[in-house]
Design an enzyme around this catalytic site. Sequence first.
Site, short mmCIF file in Angstrom:
data_model
loop_
_atom_site.label_atom_id
_atom_site.label_comp_id
_atom_site.label_asym_id
_atom_site.label_seq_id
_atom_site.Cartn_x
_atom_site.Cartn_y
_atom_site.Cartn_z
N ALA A 229 0.81 -1.22 0.00
CA ALA A 229 0.00 0.00 0.00
C ALA A 229 0.84 1.27 0.00
O ALA A 229 0.36 2.33 -0.41
CB ALA A 229 -0.93 0.00 1.21
N LYS B 87 -23.64 -7.25 -0.67
CA LYS B 87 -24.18 -7.38 -2.02
C LYS B 87 -25.64 -6.99 -2.12
O LYS B 87 -26.08 -6.39 -3.09
CB LYS B 87 -23.97 -8.79 -2.58
CG LYS B 87 -24.70 -9.92 -1.87
CD LYS B 87 -23.78 -10.64 -0.92
CE LYS B 87 -24.44 -11.85 -0.28
NZ LYS B 87 -23.52 -12.51 0.68
N GLY C 187 -16.76 -13.84 -2.74
CA GLY C 187 -15.85 -14.02 -1.61
C GLY C 187 -14.44 -13.59 -1.95
O GLY C 187 -14.18 -12.42 -2.23
N LYS D 135 -25.60 -10.69 -6.57
CA LYS D 135 -24.23 -10.68 -7.10
C LYS D 135 -24.22 -10.49 -8.62
O LYS D 135 -23.38 -9.75 -9.16
CB LYS D 135 -23.52 -11.98 -6.72
CG LYS D 135 -23.37 -12.18 -5.22
CD LYS D 135 -22.94 -13.60 -4.88
CE LYS D 135 -22.87 -13.81 -3.38
NZ LYS D 135 -22.58 -15.23 -3.02
#
Length: 450
Positions: free
Chosen positions: A47, A119, A148, A219
């Site tokens: 990051a 979702k 997932g 989804k």
Amino acid sequence: MKAQGTRDKGQGASRRAINVGLLGIGVVGSGAFAVLARNQEEIARRAGCAITMKMVADKDVERARKLVGGKATVTADANEVVGNPDIDIVVELIGGTGIAKELILKAIANGKHVVSANKSLLAQHGNEIFAAAQKKDVMVAFEAAVGGGIPIIKSLREGLTANRIEWIAGIINGTSNFILSEMRDKGAAFADVLKEAQRLGYAEADPTFDIEGVDAAHKLTIMAAIGFGIPMQFKAAYTEGISKLTKEDIRYAEELGYRIKLLGITKRKPKGIELRVHPTLIPERRLIANVEGVMNAILVKGDAVGQTMYYGAGAGSEPTASAVVADLVDVARTLTADPEHRVPHLAFQPDQLSDTPILPMGEVETAYYLRMRVQDKPGVLANITRILADLSISIEAMVQKEPHEGEDQVDIIMLTHVTVEKNVDAAIARIEKLPVMVGKITRIRLEELN
């Protein structure tokens, strides 16, 4: 020199620690906390700055304190997190469409970036949430909402950005896939396998969202929006579950060289977008037909790349946490970037979303598996095929089972060529009126996935 100075400023800003507030430390939340703590050094290297979970909100304060071990401030009031000026990113893992929506919109209004695995909320209210985020120049990241630990959102938004997406088809609900796998392997009835799935913790006490296709439709709605550059349109999705499937259908499909999976399918067609979830016959030679148990798999067809497949754990504490933490890293990397140069929430620029309609299910074209139980009399087959022919439905394969000893009823199984759904509906209505029919016709759609 100006560009160099700008870059130096950005690099300096990116080294500031990023503070995260977590809403809900349940299965996924505890996984996210654990992954972030365990891989802290590796995550910081990726990051460009430290990412620290500073606050956790959960109604069960004592349990939350045990999980965080003094490494974060714990509160029962989620508003303390979304209102804290020291929190840069809010991770929403509460679920549902009530308080979760309220908290996300508050966080956005307070200028905070959001990561969510919700979702249901995004499929139903994503358009409102993304519009609010755009106005405040903040990001909403949601990789964990679909598949997932499978990085399907990033693949659709970035990895396949050169492609015109033609279709997406996926096994995106592990509970249903487990049930269908067990029905095939053990020859067991749906009700018996559902009880086993509940015993193992794969199915909820109320499994409706999973077995009736609602979870998969949430989804699929998200993937269709990203794949085709359209707004979220969950209410337009056709949804059909697996609760009416029988072990006989599983067996007959296999005899014909197919397996039955609950698929979410969205396709770009000349007249609109198909958006549908239903049990589907898939040729057993296809890789996706061999995805078993609680695993997920998603096929994406792009005009340039062809077919790509994404496979992995579609749920679970750390697989889903993997996607949550990946979103945190993505947000951290772009905190100093010009908002106009970030990857748009739905891959396409907000003012470039298409108004292409979702096709009614009656206009969908696919092939079909039809199973009907009839009295074993002369002329039955001729009457059935005549009705099909009248509605321009041609038969690709047919099997007529022999009656068991002492019985005068037989099963007829037909596979049709590709045809229009409304014609199949009309044919079924007419055939079911024949006096030789016993019960209702079982209709399952068939996809070659070429």
